[in-house]
Scaffold this motif. Structure first.
Motif, short mmCIF file in Angstrom:
data_model
loop_
_atom_site.label_atom_id
_atom_site.label_comp_id
_atom_site.label_asym_id
_atom_site.label_seq_id
_atom_site.Cartn_x
_atom_site.Cartn_y
_atom_site.Cartn_z
N UNK A 96 32.96 -21.98 -11.32
CA UNK A 96 32.32 -23.24 -10.97
C UNK A 96 32.38 -23.59 -9.50
N UNK A 97 33.30 -22.99 -8.76
CA UNK A 97 33.41 -23.31 -7.34
C UNK A 97 32.18 -22.93 -6.55
N UNK A 98 31.58 -21.80 -6.87
CA UNK A 98 30.39 -21.35 -6.14
C UNK A 98 29.19 -22.23 -6.42
N UNK A 99 29.05 -22.67 -7.67
CA UNK A 99 27.92 -23.53 -8.02
C UNK A 99 28.10 -24.94 -7.48
N UNK A 100 29.33 -25.38 -7.35
CA UNK A 100 29.60 -26.74 -6.87
C UNK A 100 29.41 -26.85 -5.36
N UNK A 101 29.92 -25.84 -4.63
CA UNK A 101 29.95 -25.94 -3.17
C UNK A 101 28.99 -24.99 -2.45
N UNK A 102 28.28 -24.13 -3.17
CA UNK A 102 27.33 -23.22 -2.52
C UNK A 102 27.98 -21.95 -2.03
N UNK A 103 28.50 -21.13 -2.94
CA UNK A 103 29.27 -19.97 -2.54
C UNK A 103 28.56 -18.63 -2.59
N UNK A 104 27.37 -18.58 -3.18
CA UNK A 104 26.70 -17.30 -3.33
C UNK A 104 25.84 -16.97 -2.11
N UNK A 105 25.81 -15.69 -1.75
CA UNK A 105 25.02 -15.26 -0.59
C UNK A 105 23.53 -15.46 -0.79
N UNK A 106 23.09 -15.52 -2.04
CA UNK A 106 21.65 -15.66 -2.29
C UNK A 106 21.11 -16.98 -1.77
N UNK A 107 21.98 -17.99 -1.61
CA UNK A 107 21.50 -19.25 -1.06
C UNK A 107 21.11 -19.07 0.41
N UNK A 108 21.94 -18.34 1.14
CA UNK A 108 21.60 -18.05 2.54
C UNK A 108 20.36 -17.16 2.61
N UNK A 109 20.27 -16.20 1.69
CA UNK A 109 19.12 -15.29 1.69
C UNK A 109 17.81 -16.03 1.49
N UNK A 110 17.84 -17.12 0.75
CA UNK A 110 16.62 -17.92 0.57
C UNK A 110 16.09 -18.43 1.91
N UNK A 111 16.99 -18.94 2.74
CA UNK A 111 16.55 -19.48 4.03
C UNK A 111 16.15 -18.37 4.99
N UNK A 112 16.81 -17.22 4.88
CA UNK A 112 16.38 -16.08 5.69
C UNK A 112 14.97 -15.66 5.29
N UNK A 113 14.70 -15.66 3.98
CA UNK A 113 13.37 -15.26 3.50
C UNK A 113 12.30 -16.23 3.98
#
Length: 443
Positions: free
Chosen positions: A159-176
């Motif tokens: 739950x920590x990654x979903x709560x605070x934004x821990x996955x690299x795919x979130x950054x990849x979205x902005x790179x895309x």
């Protein structure tokens, strides 16, 4: 009548956040400590998972600081022999966990495992009770099984990654998004270079290259479709070469896409990072991470508790933490920035700087060694043809490319392997390997 009485929500994208970063960090640390202490209430022995990662380390630190802490606090770290690490760059460093445990005065047990995965996997597929294509079920079961000798309750960092934004795919979205605004000739050159790049198996670049390929293949899509596409391991072309005609006629991919779009609709006004967090909370975390942790722990007679999913904590973070303090920066963004700030006075720098590893397993090694015979048996041309779900030539091509080192199809092969085991156990009822383990599990 059954109706939903609560759901996680987020402020609108133009919401004005007023709290300072320092104040937020202090408030989050206190609320997180309260959540951990509430979850520590137990009349049976209590312990915790401990990897080298931020989430489990933070839980253990809060447990050690709690007034109700029982000495010694038992923590469990799973690790694999060195030979398993060839081809894998996502396995945690057990030495980091050991140093943290010593600093906090914990009784840390390093569980060095070398499982008979060929015999274990059918049993775990039976316990899962549904197709689950994540090798983390193996590591989850093994650590719970070992911990069950001493404790009945384990704390988990789910739950920590979903709560605070821990996955690299979130950054990849902005790179895309930035990449999609580049001139066409530049995008074409970049895509050619990525397509020709080696798969980097066995190097630290393996995961980054996989992420880059996903980013490039989806950059031209609308942001919602891009996120959904990047949640899959196969694109439309790859599925076309793998699915049988019968399966293509029966399967309705719009159902899965539709459930994701329905979730997007519920938080349409929120910042897009929060929209992604909401989708992962409602779908990815619920359907995968919480499911396999619950079933693998129950199979070991252990209860897993998840302090990050405390309702009050989740609501506070959703409504008070700006998206820019969850994922901070662009070219090399810091994931879970505000939570790292919150734990800065509690955890050593080497833990705070640890990259995301996940509850990983040496999938590449297992497929190349322990599971070779099972793969050749369960995914043979005749079995695949008889099952009728996939094209036999497509499956064999994937296996050949993977074994030759031309492509990294480890997750896709694992998915087909576990699906076949599940089909034998629950649809056929005749799988010899599955049958033996099912009987043992019931006994």
């Amino acid at each position: 009548k059954i109706s939903q009485y609560w759901d996680l929500s987020f402020p609108s994208a133009n919401h004005e956040f007023r709290s300072s970063e320092t104040g937020l960090a202090e408030e989050i640390r206190q609320r997180f400590q309260n959540s951990v202490e509430r979850q520590m209430v137990s009349d049976v022995p209590l312990g915790a998972f401990l990897s080298a990662g931020l989430d489990s380390s933070s839980i253990v630190a809060m447990m050690a600081m709690a007034k109700t802490a029982r000495a010694p606090l038992r923590t469990y770290t799973i690790t694999f022999p060195e030979k398993y690490r060839k081809g894998e760059n996502t396995l945690d460093d057990p030495a980091v966990a050991a140093r943290l445990a010593a600093k906090l005065g914990c009784e840390n047990q390093q569980i060095v495992v070398e499982p008979d995965v060929a015999n274990l996997l059918p049993k775990l597929c039976w316990h899962m009770d549904e197709p689950t294509a994540d090798p983390a079920i193996v590591t989850a079961f093994l650590v719970c099984q070992e911990a069950s000798r001493d404790v009945t309750v384990l704390m988990s960092g789910v739950g920590g990654d979903e709560l605070f934004g821990g996955y690299r795919k979130y950054a990849a979205h902005y790179w895309a998004e930035a990449y999609s605004r580049m001139p066409g000739w530049m995008r074409g050159a970049a895509e050619c270079a990525i397509a020709r790049a080696p798969n980097m198996r066995g190097s630290a670049m393996k995961g980054r290259l996989r992420l880059a390929k996903k980013m490039f293949r989806s950059a031209a899509l609308a942001r919602e479709e891009r996120f959904i596409r990047n949640c899959t391991y196969l694109d439309d072309r790859q599925r076309g070469g793998l699915y049988s005609e019968e399966l293509r006629g029966e399967i309705d991919t719009s159902l899965a896409v539709g459930s994701h779009k329905d979730a997007f609709d519920k938080v349409r006004d929120a910042d897009f990072l929060n929209q992604m967090l909401y989708l992962d909370t409602k779908i990815f975390m619920t359907c995968l991470n919480l499911t396999y942790n619950d079933k693998m722990s129950m199979a070991s007679s252990v209860e897993v508790r998840v302090p990050f999913l405390d309702r009050e904590l989740a609501e506070f973070v959703a409504w008070n933490v700006p998206p820019g303090l969850k994922l901070k920066g662009f070219l090399s963004p810091t994931t879970k920035h505000i939570f790292r700030r919150a734990m800065a006075d509690v955890l050593p720098d080497e833990v705070l700087r640890q990259p995301k590893a996940g509850f990983a397993a040496p999938t590449d090694y297992w497929l190349a060694n322990d599971l070779t015979e099972m793969t050749d048996d369960l995914l043979s041309e005749s079995r695949v043809r008889d099952r009728g779900l996939f094209r036999a030539d497509g499956v064999q091509k994937m296996i050949r490319q993977h074994r030759a080192g031309k492509q990294d199809w480890s997750m896709q092969i694992w998915q087909m392997l576990t699906l076949e085991l599940w089909m034998q156990s629950f649809m056929d009822g005749t799988g010899s390997r599955v049958g033996r383990h099912a009987e043992a599990a019931i006994a």
